[in-house]
Design an enzyme around this catalytic site. Structure first.
Site, PDB file in Angstrom:
ATOM      1  N   GLY A  13       8.906  -0.037 -14.682  1.00 48.80           N
ATOM      2  CA  GLY A  13       8.374   0.196 -15.859  1.00 48.80           C
ATOM      3  C   GLY A  13       7.707   1.521 -15.266  1.00 48.80           C
ATOM      4  N   SER A  14       7.406   2.478 -13.818  1.00 46.85           N
ATOM      5  CA  SER A  14       6.548   3.614 -13.795  1.00 46.85           C
ATOM      6  C   SER A  14       6.694   3.754 -15.205  1.00 46.85           C
ATOM      7  CB  SER A  14       7.447   4.279 -12.888  1.00 46.85           C
ATOM      8  OG  SER A  14       8.239   4.915 -13.283  1.00 46.85           O
ATOM      9  N   ASN A  15       7.389   4.469 -15.630  1.00 46.07           N
ATOM     10  CA  ASN A  15       6.809   5.070 -17.520  1.00 46.07           C
ATOM     11  C   ASN A  15       5.998   4.334 -17.928  1.00 46.07           C
ATOM     12  OD1 ASN A  15       8.310   7.734 -17.046  1.00 46.07           O
ATOM     13  ND2 ASN A  15      10.174   6.341 -16.666  1.00 46.07           N
ATOM     14  N   LYS A  66      23.483 -10.255 -30.851  1.00 52.52           N
ATOM     15  CA  LYS A  66      23.044  -9.354 -30.585  1.00 52.52           C
ATOM     16  C   LYS A  66      21.645  -9.237 -31.281  1.00 52.52           C
ATOM     17  CE  LYS A  66      21.460  -5.202 -28.615  1.00 52.52           C
ATOM     18  NZ  LYS A  66      22.149  -3.815 -28.349  1.00 52.52           N
ATOM     19  N   MET A  91      17.480  -0.847 -21.575  1.00 53.93           N
ATOM     20  CA  MET A  91      19.540  -0.621 -20.859  1.00 53.93           C
ATOM     21  C   MET A  91      19.818  -1.181 -21.110  1.00 53.93           C
ATOM     22  SD  MET A  91      18.510   1.566 -18.305  1.00 53.93           S
ATOM     23  CE  MET A  91      20.350   1.601 -17.109  1.00 53.93           C
ATOM     24  N   ASN A 108      12.852   7.592 -26.719  1.00 53.28           N
ATOM     25  CA  ASN A 108      13.807   7.042 -26.001  1.00 53.28           C
ATOM     26  C   ASN A 108      13.120   8.565 -25.088  1.00 53.28           C
ATOM     27  OD1 ASN A 108      15.018   5.956 -23.586  1.00 53.28           O
ATOM     28  ND2 ASN A 108      16.441   7.022 -24.303  1.00 53.28           N
ATOM     29  N   HIS A 110      14.836  10.118 -21.597  1.00 52.57           N
ATOM     30  CA  HIS A 110      15.913  10.171 -20.442  1.00 52.57           C
ATOM     31  C   HIS A 110      16.244  11.302 -19.424  1.00 52.57           C
ATOM     32  CE1 HIS A 110      20.094   9.645 -20.068  1.00 52.57           C
ATOM     33  NE2 HIS A 110      20.125  11.254 -19.691  1.00 52.57           N
TER      34      HIS A 110
END
Ligand code: GRF
Length: 191
Positions: A13-15, A66, A91, A108, A110
């Site tokens: 969770g650093s972002n 899902k 993920m 997102n 990446h």
């Protein structure tokens, strides 16, 4: 009106922290309504606590499909009036339930210069390929894996003396700078 967002994460969770810090410091005008996480011990939940942001845990194996999993998440997002989803180390592939509910409203980050090095090990893949540079991409999420429209990219040089660890650190620094900025630019265009 301040845009309400949900941050989805599976790990450290650093972002998330960089985004939440930008909000606290008023560099980014959003409200983080919640964190959604899918791994029980994900450190992101501790970070969320420190920012007083509610974190909700959804484990795919607790659902029969899902679709049911995403419907449960969607219900939570709708209760909180979330307008934008920010994936930050989430993920899982986002499926139709969420994509349809949030068309062009899922971002997102990446760790590569997409379309180069998609997939789960992008930093390692660029390092192993002995590329001279890699970088970070923020993109819209579509039904593919790391294929959505690119919003912004920043290059990161791979120096001769870089190790995988030093490169990973540089990449995270670049991510933490880029993501809050791109989210702000995206919102300024009108969500
Ligand atoms: C980041 O490298 C991001 O680009 C990728 O997953 C990682 C998440 O790191 N999608 P963190 O959980 O935000 O620290």
């Amino acid at each position: 009106m301040t845009v309400k967002v949900a941050v989805f994460a599976s790990g450290s969770g650093s972002n998330f922290q960089a985004i939440a810090q930008a909000v606290v410091e008023k560099r980014l005008d959003i409200e983080i309504a919640c964190v959604i996480y899918d791994k029980k011990d994900a450190f992101v939940k501790e970070r969320a606590k420190q920012f007083d942001i509610p974190a909700y845990y959804f484990n795919l194996s607790h659902f029969s499909s899902k679709i049911d999993y995403e419907v449960a998440i969607l219900n939570q997002l709708q209760v909180l009036d979330v307008q934008l989803i920010i994936l930050a180390g989430y993920m899982k592939i986002v499926d139709a339930t969420l994509l349809t509910a949030y068309p062009n409203k899922i971002l997102n980050i990446h760790p590569s210069l997409l379309p180069l090095f998609p997939g789960k090990q992008a930093i390692l893949d660029a390092f192993s390929a002995q590329a001279q540079k890699t970088g970070v991409t923020v993109h819209l999420v579509d039904a593919g894996v790391d294929t959505g429209e690119v919003l912004e990219q920043v290059e990161v040089v791979i120096a001769d003396d870089d190790t995988l660890e030093s490169l990973t650190n540089k990449m995270h620094q670049a991510e933490h700078k880029l993501y809050p900025k791109v989210i702000g630019d995206f919102i300024n265009k009108g969500v």
